[in-house]
Write a protein that holds these residues in place. Sequence first.
Motif, PDB file in Angstrom:
ATOM      1  N   GLU A  10       0.855  -1.175   0.000  1.00 32.45           N
ATOM      2  CA  GLU A  10       0.000   0.000   0.000  1.00 32.45           C
ATOM      3  C   GLU A  10       0.896   1.230   0.000  1.00 32.45           C
ATOM      4  OE1 GLU A  10      -0.176  -2.106   2.763  1.00 32.45           O
ATOM      5  OE2 GLU A  10      -1.831  -3.359   2.114  1.00 32.45           O
ATOM      6  N   GLU A  11       0.420   2.307  -0.600  1.00 31.85           N
ATOM      7  CA  GLU A  11       1.224   3.520  -0.713  1.00 31.85           C
ATOM      8  C   GLU A  11       1.629   4.055   0.660  1.00 31.85           C
ATOM      9  OE1 GLU A  11       1.044   7.906  -2.811  1.00 31.85           O
ATOM     10  OE2 GLU A  11      -0.294   6.331  -3.515  1.00 31.85           O
ATOM     11  N   PHE A  17       7.945   2.972   4.982  1.00 29.68           N
ATOM     12  CA  PHE A  17       9.168   2.209   4.765  1.00 29.68           C
ATOM     13  C   PHE A  17      10.275   3.106   4.211  1.00 29.68           C
ATOM     14  CE2 PHE A  17      11.753  -0.907   2.250  1.00 29.68           C
ATOM     15  CZ  PHE A  17      12.293  -1.553   3.343  1.00 29.68           C
ATOM     16  N   ASP A  18       9.937   3.977   3.283  1.00 32.13           N
ATOM     17  CA  ASP A  18      10.931   4.897   2.730  1.00 32.13           C
ATOM     18  C   ASP A  18      11.486   5.832   3.801  1.00 32.13           C
ATOM     19  OD1 ASP A  18      10.907   3.837   0.180  1.00 32.13           O
ATOM     20  OD2 ASP A  18       9.432   5.273  -0.591  1.00 32.13           O
TER      21      ASP A  18
END
Length: 136
Positions: A10-11, A17-18
């Motif tokens: 999911e975005e 995570f980024d």
Amino acid sequence: MLRRFSISLEESLLDKFDRYIQARQYDNRSEAIRDLIRKALVKKEWQADKQVMGVITLVYDHHQPKLQEKVTEAQHDFHHHIVSSTHVHMDHNNCMEVIIVRGKAGEVQELADRLIALRGVRDGNLTMSSTGKALR
């Protein structure tokens, strides 16, 4: 040999995570994912009571009566698990003991628990690592 695979997220999870990989200064997502997978496998080895390695870190008040004797006694009781230990004087009142250990996960955890629970230990931690045998 490296092999490629794809992951769908999911975005919002990808954004989190980024931020995670940026905060930890990874070069790319692949490096971060490899480390997360390795950590999960090491954790599984510990849960399966496999041969492992670890580091026990203790911070304690060296004025606490008989504490140093108890730390030394515990290390002697588990001498076959102790690879190395280092004692550092942090200041007039505090010492740090760093103990590198090896053995069955449960026994290493038992030693760490025993040391960390001693009266006068202000902070204690066991950092788990793997000997790598089960990861191959």
